[in-house]
Design an enzyme around this catalytic site. Structure first.
Site, PDB file in Angstrom:
ATOM      1  N   SER A 142     -39.096  94.521  76.096  1.00 35.25           N
ATOM      2  CA  SER A 142     -40.201  95.202  75.430  1.00 35.25           C
ATOM      3  C   SER A 142     -39.767  95.751  74.079  1.00 35.25           C
ATOM      4  CB  SER A 142     -40.707  96.352  76.307  1.00 35.25           C
ATOM      5  OG  SER A 142     -41.638  97.156  75.595  1.00 35.25           O
ATOM      6  N   TYR A 182     -45.266  94.293  69.700  1.00 37.60           N
ATOM      7  CA  TYR A 182     -46.588  94.784  69.364  1.00 37.60           C
ATOM      8  C   TYR A 182     -46.673  94.765  67.838  1.00 37.60           C
ATOM      9  CZ  TYR A 182     -47.384  96.560  74.103  1.00 37.60           C
ATOM     10  OH  TYR A 182     -47.565  96.667  75.463  1.00 37.60           O
ATOM     11  N   THR A 184     -47.803  90.553  72.270  1.00 37.10           N
ATOM     12  CA  THR A 184     -48.865  91.027  73.168  1.00 37.10           C
ATOM     13  C   THR A 184     -50.132  91.228  72.360  1.00 37.10           C
ATOM     14  OG1 THR A 184     -47.329  92.079  74.707  1.00 37.10           O
ATOM     15  CG2 THR A 184     -49.580  92.908  74.683  1.00 37.10           C
ATOM     16  N   LYS A 228     -49.079  86.742  74.638  1.00 37.36           N
ATOM     17  CA  LYS A 228     -49.252  87.321  75.973  1.00 37.36           C
ATOM     18  C   LYS A 228     -50.587  88.062  76.019  1.00 37.36           C
ATOM     19  CE  LYS A 228     -47.016  90.613  79.174  1.00 37.36           C
ATOM     20  NZ  LYS A 228     -47.996  91.719  79.148  1.00 37.36           N
ATOM     21  N   HIS A 234     -52.358  92.407  81.519  1.00 43.93           N
ATOM     22  CA  HIS A 234     -51.559  93.612  81.271  1.00 43.93           C
ATOM     23  C   HIS A 234     -51.372  94.426  82.552  1.00 43.93           C
ATOM     24  CE1 HIS A 234     -49.952  95.382  77.471  1.00 43.93           C
ATOM     25  NE2 HIS A 234     -49.723  96.410  78.251  1.00 43.93           N
ATOM     26  N   GLY A 242     -49.213  90.903  89.753  1.00 48.03           N
ATOM     27  CA  GLY A 242     -49.348  90.887  91.208  1.00 48.03           C
ATOM     28  C   GLY A 242     -48.346  90.022  91.942  1.00 48.03           C
TER      29      GLY A 242
END
Length: 378
Positions: free
Chosen positions: A122, A150, A176, A248, A272, A305
């Site tokens: 990240s 970002y 992202t 993403k 997200h 998930g």
């Protein structure tokens, strides 16, 4: 640059699947007065409908195995962006991991390298990108090392960041695109969560330019959105860096086609983790139409998930080239540091091999649409 060794801690008893890490992780954070960090990690946007749906969607998909096949010599290897990987699991970008363990992103880098997993760091990491890259670069069996961005509306800053990412040895960029602003994360707000003073995005440095608003203007539409990325910024990133660029958070086929036309190399199908716009479809349902629209050659990954080896196999059958693991590896980090993350990755890979063997898949190339039971909800 050498990377300091992470702490080695004993694993809690009874860890036989990824869900088993949650209780010891929560207990440890709450014992350290970090209940707000637990809400920050596990909460979703608004009513958390998408958060729950991500998990439920994988459960709803049923497998239709084949039997009596010769599976001797089978393996979990896949090819991604021209590189062969030991298995199709990468660690998703998650911010501020020193919230959950003192070693933070350093621990996950050592664990990923040891288990042949990929790592997407990240931009809001709480450990220097060079220290994170070191163990991944030192192990030739490590998976891919990518850097998540970002957009920041300061091209001089972004240019310098790109040069630093390249120099550190990162092999691809992941922008992202689905979170120009935070979602309304009620669970997090109820705890009054704020970052501790000692934890920050160490690779970003400096301060963002203050908003220049006139009376009556919207902080969001007049202040933040004019700074958000558009297609112009995609073109700029492609021109400024030699690294492959993946997006993403693309969920619409028309956006994906536009991105391909502008030279984007691939996509991560993501909502997200249910943290931005609530009531988005689960990623298991978003994946197949995007694969159908883009064809078989475009690199396509999916997160959201993933908890079981059967989930990984289902994702591959629905058209993914690889998957990203999110919250579960941070649970493992909080529970027992680098060893916990490595153990979680090994458990998931073992489950994937079991699922392949019981489904009649010698390799993941055998996991296609025919593996999914007809009429399954996906």
């Amino acid at each position: 640059m050498t990377s300091p060794a992470p702490q080695i801690e004993a694993l809690p008893d009874g860890l036989v699947n990824l869900a088993d890490f949650e209780a010891p992780a929560q207990a440890r954070l709450e014992a350290n007065d970090c209940a707000g960090a637990w809400a920050y990690l596990n909460g979703g946007a608004a009513d958390e409908i998408t958060l729950r749906a991500n998990r439920a969607a994988w459960d709803a998909i049923k497998l239709q195995p084949r039997v009596l096949r010769d599976l001797a010599g089978g393996h979990t290897r896949v090819t991604l962006l021209g590189r062969e990987l030991q298995h199709p699991v990468l660690l998703a970008p998650i911010a501020y991991q020193c919230l959950f363990h003192a070693d933070g992103e350093l621990a996950i880098a050592h664990a990923a390298a040891a288990q042949g997993a990929g790592l997407v760091l990240s931009a809001q990491a709480s450990v220097d990108m060079e220290a994170v890259a070191a163990p991944m670069r030192a192990d030739r069996n490590a998976g891919p090392l990518w850097f998540q961005l970002y957009w920041r509306d300061d091209r001089d800053f972004m240019r310098a960041l790109l040069r630093r990412v390249e120099a550190a040895g990162y092999q691809a960029l992941v922008l992202t695109v689905d979170a120009p602003v935070h979602g309304a994360r009620d669970r997090e707000r109820r705890t009054g969560f704020k970052l501790p003073a000692h934890i920050r995005a160490v690779n970003l440095g400096g301060l963002k330019k203050p908003l220049d608003l006139q009376p009556g203007q919207s902080t969001l539409f007049d202040g933040l959105m004019p700074r958000a990325a558009t297609w112009r910024e995609i073109d700029w990133l492609r021109a400024e860096s030699r690294l492959p660029l993946l997006l993403k958070g693309v969920t619409h086929a028309d956006d994906a086609r536009e991105a391909l036309a502008r030279g984007v190399s691939g996509f991560i199908v993501s909502n997200h983790g249910g943290r931005t716009l609530d009531t988005l479809p689960p990623t298991a349902q978003l994946l197949p139409p995007l694969r159908a629209a883009l064809g078989p050659e475009v690199p396509l990954l999916v997160d959201g998930g993933i908890r079981r080896g059967t989930d990984v196999l289902k994702a591959m059958a629905l058209g993914a080239d690889a998957v990203l693991l999110g919250r579960p590896y941070v649970h493992a980090l909080a529970a027992s540091g680098a060893l916990g993350v490595a153990h979680a990755l090994r458990l998931l890979r073992d489950e994937l091999e079991i699922a392949m063997a019981l489904s009649g898949c010698k390799t993941l190339a055998d996991a296609g649409p025919a593996l999914i039971w007809p009429g399954t909800s996906h």
